[in-house]
Structure formats: structure tokens, C-alpha cells
Design an enzyme around this catalytic site. Structure first.
Site, PDB file in Angstrom:
ATOM      1  N   HIS A 264     -10.477-184.596 -71.363  1.00  0.00           N
ATOM      2  CA  HIS A 264     -10.412-185.440 -70.179  1.00  0.00           C
ATOM      3  C   HIS A 264      -9.502-186.639 -70.408  1.00  0.00           C
ATOM      4  O   HIS A 264      -9.267-187.430 -69.510  1.00  0.00           O
ATOM      5  CB  HIS A 264     -11.826-185.903 -69.804  1.00  0.00           C
ATOM      6  N   CYS A 265      -8.957-186.818 -71.638  1.00  0.00           N
ATOM      7  CA  CYS A 265      -8.255-188.080 -71.912  1.00  0.00           C
ATOM      8  C   CYS A 265      -6.731-187.933 -71.990  1.00  0.00           C
ATOM      9  O   CYS A 265      -6.017-188.356 -71.092  1.00  0.00           O
ATOM     10  CB  CYS A 265      -8.795-188.706 -73.194  1.00  0.00           C
ATOM     11  N   LEU A 266      -6.240-187.318 -73.081  1.00  0.00           N
ATOM     12  CA  LEU A 266      -4.794-187.374 -73.336  1.00  0.00           C
ATOM     13  C   LEU A 266      -3.929-186.733 -72.253  1.00  0.00           C
ATOM     14  O   LEU A 266      -2.875-187.277 -71.916  1.00  0.00           O
ATOM     15  CB  LEU A 266      -4.471-186.779 -74.716  1.00  0.00           C
TER      16      LEU A 266
END
Ligand SMILES: NC(=O)c1ccc[n+]([C@@H]2O[C@H](COP(=O)([O-])OP(=O)(O)OC[C@H]3O[C@@H](n4cnc5c(N)ncnc54)[C@H](O)[C@@H]3O)[C@@H](O)[C@H]2O)c1
Length: 423
Positions: A264-266
Site C-alpha cells: 500500500h506504500c511505495l
């Protein structure tokens, strides 16, 4: 424990971020309402089951047994909170931030907001969200005024699923508020939950801190991915280079090439930053653009290399049996969101490979009808024309693979041997 430790806390969202926050808040003595719109997750929690790797069923059962954890999908349970923490998703839609989840979370908090209460946003987002997006919604829905009637802050989550050393409690937490009183309450709350809190000047600084951290990682992974591909062309062992470079005690931090970024981040957060640059300033984040381009291209690079590896063995990809090890975007996790395994499996399928997949952590996957899920056996490894290691979960039987598979493409650099190739 501070005075606020007896307070009623509602956590909006019981996912990878919200559930660990809930568990820790119960542990230190808060009354916690864990709210989620996903009834399946709530039913599981009510039965003492966990849907994420870092929290066990017994952890949930223990929290329930205190009588201070209420998992719920009912909005009525949000009444009378002292602190509300919003931990909902912040995905991209057509390349732009999808703020609909934060908006829904803020509306819920606003509807139950009382004078003296505090709202904290934890979702990763662009700078200006807390004071420019959440605050007006809270004020509109509640009829109250931020700063005067209620407190508001932002505290980015740094949770690293699967990391046993830097868990939620041990990882320093950045905290912020729209004013001094908000910061004081937000910091006191997290001082109860984690060992160290770090205050920023305001909410925008805290929002940008999170985006700096993830963009830094994204850009550096892209850098080593690009160098790895070119180093191979020059006949240089790039892992040997990284090992040597990291002996420098200052000014260098090792990052490692891989099959692409996921989770869900990078793949998402840096685009929140570049979107904000473009919208507010009309400038382009060249770093984010290039990093996206390189990291997004890694699954295709893995497919290309497997095709070349098969070619060297006089086999076409079309009709070859390819055993993919790992779907999750990172090891020891069941999280397959944005996983590079998608691009790799789709690429292999497109070229006609018979794709077989083993992952001990991820249950359902949207490509399940196009590939064959298998147990990891000596027979399976022997019959594969190529084995592709996409995710190196620690419970994978790597000895079984190395002693039986004729050809392994190891995108994680976990193995060494005669028939093993790396990025
Ligand atoms: N997963 C990570 O490792 C990580 C780390 C740091 C920050 N974050 C950030 O934290 C935020 C949440 O991520 P996550 O991984 O926990 O996502 P998640 O999908 O695991 O959890 C979010 C939860 O919110 C629920 N939800 C959606 N709308 C809701 C609503 N209106 N009311 C109540 N619940 C609602 C969903 O059903 C889901 O269970 C994101 O902004 C993410 O970027 C994630």
C-alpha cells in the site's frame, strides 16, 4: 500511563494499520472501539480471529477478554469518543489521490464529535490534508470549530509488516497537531502506545515526513534496480558491490534490487507527493516519475530474464512450466496489494507459460483461475522448466528447490548455486 489512558478511543479502519493500533491501545488500558465497514473482518475479530500476519488470533482473543475491545461495523458504537484515529486506505484513482475513504472517515468522526475530543489522521496522504481537507469536513458535520472546540492532529504510521525487531511499540512515532493543545493531546496518546514520539512543527510537516520516507525508499530501490540491470550487462556482480559499499560507516545505506515494489506504500505514496507538487505549484517531481518508471518495469525485466534463461536451455517460454514462488509483495506477509507478482505472472501467461504458483501466506489471488496453485514438492520443483522466486518467505523450503529444480531465477538473491540466476 497518562490520565487519558482511561479514555474511549475509536479506531476507524481495522486493517494492517488500524488493528495493531487497536491492540496496543487496549494493551495499555484504553477502551477501544475498532470500527470497520468490512463486516467479514469485524465478524472475524469478534470470534477472536485475525486477518493480518502481525496480530495473532490469541492476541485478538486476549484483547476481547479485557472487555475493553469492541470490534464493530455499527456507527452507533462511535458515540462519546475522546479520541478518534482514522486509518483508512489512501489509494490512487487514475493516478490521483482517492480521498473518498478519508472523507468518509472524517464524516463519521464529525458526526460523533463532542467538545473536547480529539481526531487524529494516520492514513498516508499529501501535505495539507489534515488542516485543509479533514478539518473543514469535521467542522461542517459537527458544527464545532477546530482549535476552540476540538483538537486535531496527524501521526503517520510506520508499521512494517513482518518486521520483528522494529514493531509498532519500538518504532518512534511522528506526532503533530494543528495547534499546541492538539499536539499535546496527540503526543500524550502516542506516548502511551510507543517508546518514543517525535513532534513536528505542524501537521503538514508530519504529512511530508511520511512521504519523504517512502519516496526516499522508492527512489533508492529504483536506483539499485537500474544499476543492477546495467551492472549485469557489464559483467559485474552488483550484490558484491553493495556488500562492499555498505562497509562504509557513513553516507551510504544499502538498498537491494528486486522484482518491483508493492504493497500500500511505495507504488502509491510518492504519487501523492508529485500530485501535490503539480496541483499546487505546477512543478513536476522528476525523481518520482523516474522511480515509478524503473520500478514499474521490473516485473517485465524478470519475465525477460526468465525467457532468456529458458532460451539458453533451448526451451521457448510458450508451453514451458514455470513455478512461481511467492505472490505477496514482501516476505512473511499475506499482503498481495500492488504486488509485482501480478505483472510477472501476467507476463509469463501472455507468453504461453504454464504457470504454477506456491505461496504459503496468500490465500485468494485474482489470477487464481489462470494459474495452478501447488504445494511445494520435490516433484513440482523437478518438473518445472523454470522456478522464479518472487517472494522469499522464510518458511519456503529452499533446500528442496535447489536440490531438485533444474533452473531457478531468484529475483530476491536468496540462493546461490550453479543453476541459479539473479537480477
Ligand atoms: N500497510 C502498511 O504497511 C502501511 C504502513 C504505513 C502506512 N499505511 C497507510 O495507512 C493507511 C491504511 O492502510 P492499511 O494498510 O491499514 O489499509 P487496509 O486496507 O489494510 O485497512 C483499511 C481498512 O479501512 C476500512 N475502511 C474503509 N473505509 C472505511 C470507512 N469509511 N470506515 C471504516 N473503515 C473503513 C477497510 O475496510 C479496511 O479494513 C493507508 O493510508 C496506508 O497508506 C499503511
Amino acid at each position: 500511563m497518562t490520565e487519558t489512558a482511561k479514555s474511549r478511543v475509536v479506531i476507524i479502519g481495522q486493517g494492517y494499520v488500524g488493528l495493531p493500533v487497536s491492540m496496543r491501545a487496549v494493551e495499555v488500558g484504553y477502551d477501544v472501539v475498532g470500527f470497520d465497514v468490512d463486516k467479514r473482518k469485524i465478524d472475524g475479530l469478534k470470534n477472536g480471529e485475525s486477518h493480518i500476519d502481525d496480530i495473532t488470533g490469541p492476541d485478538v482473543a486476549e484483547a476481547l477478554a479485557t472487555g475493553r475491545f469492541l470490534p464493530t461495523a455499527s456507527q452507533a458504537d462511535l458515540h462519546g469518543y475522546d479520541i478518534a484515529v482514522i486509518t483508512v486506505p489512501t489509494p490512487l484513482r487514475d493516478g490521483a489521490p482517492d480521498m473518498s475513504y478519508i472523507e468518509a472517515g472524517a464524516r463519521l468522526c464529525g458526526a460523533h464529535l463532542r467538545t473536547g475530543a480529539t481526531v487524529i489522521l494516520e492514513s498516508t496522504t499529501y501535505p495539507g490534508t489534515t488542516d485543509g481537507f479533514v478539518q473543514p469536513i469535521l467542522e461542517e458535520v459537527s458544527g464545532l470549530t477546530a482549535g476552540r472546540d476540538f483538537k486535531l492532529g496527524f501521526s503517520p504510521e510506520r508499521i512494517d509488516p513482518g518486521n520483528e525487531v522494529w514493531n509498532f511499540q519500538r518504532t518512534p512515532k511522528v506526532v503533530s497537531g494543528i495547534d499546541a493543545a492538539s499536539l499535546e493531546t496527540v503526543q500524550a496518546f502516542y506516548d502511551d502506545l510507543v517508546d518514543v514520539t517525535v513532534a513536528t512543527k505542524g501537521t503538514r510537516e508530519a504529512e511530508l515526513t511520511k512521504l519523504l520516507e517512502n519516496t526516499f525508499r522508492h527512489v533508492n530501490i529504483a536506483l539499485v534496480n537500474e544499476i543492477a540491470i546495467n551492472a549485469r550487462g557489464l559483467g559485474i556482480d552488483f550484490w558484491d558491490v553493495i556488500d562492499a559499499a555498505k562497509s562504509k560507516p557513513f553516507g551510504f545505506m544499502p538498498f537491494y534490487p528486486g522484482p518491483g515494489v508493492g504493497g500500500h506504500c511505495l507504488p502509491i505514496d510518492p504519487s501523492y507527493l508529485s500530485w501535490q507538487f503539480e496541483r499546487e505549484l505546477g512543478t513536476v517531481s522528476r525523481f518520482v516519475k523516474i522511480a515509478n518508471q524503473i520500478n514499474d518495469g521490473m516485473p517485465a525485466e524478470v519475465v525477460r530474464r526468465v525467457m532468456l534463461g529458458l532460451n539458453e536451455r533451448s526451451k521457448p517460454m510458450n508451453g514451458s512450466r514455470v513455478l512461481v514462488i511467492g505472490i505477496a509483495y514482501k516476505k512473511n506477509s499475506n499482503d498481495a496489494r500492488e504486488t509485482p507478482a501480478t505483472g510477472i505472472i501476467e507476463g509469463l501467461l501472455k507468453l504461453g507459460a504454464d504457470v504454477r504458483v506456491h505461496d504459503s501466506h496468500v490465500d485468494g489471488f485474482f489470477l487464481d483461475d489462470q494459474m495452478t496453485r501447488v504445494d511445494l514438492t520435490a516433484e513440482e520443483a523437478k518438473s518445472a522448466d523454470a522456478v522464479v522466486i518472487v517472494t522469499d518467505h522464510d518458511d519456503t523450503d529452499f533446500d528442496l528447490l535447489t536440490s531438485n529444480a533444474p533452473y531457478i531465477f531468484d529475483a530476491r538473491h536468496r540462493l546461490d548455486g550453479a543453476n541459479i540466476e539473479h537480477l
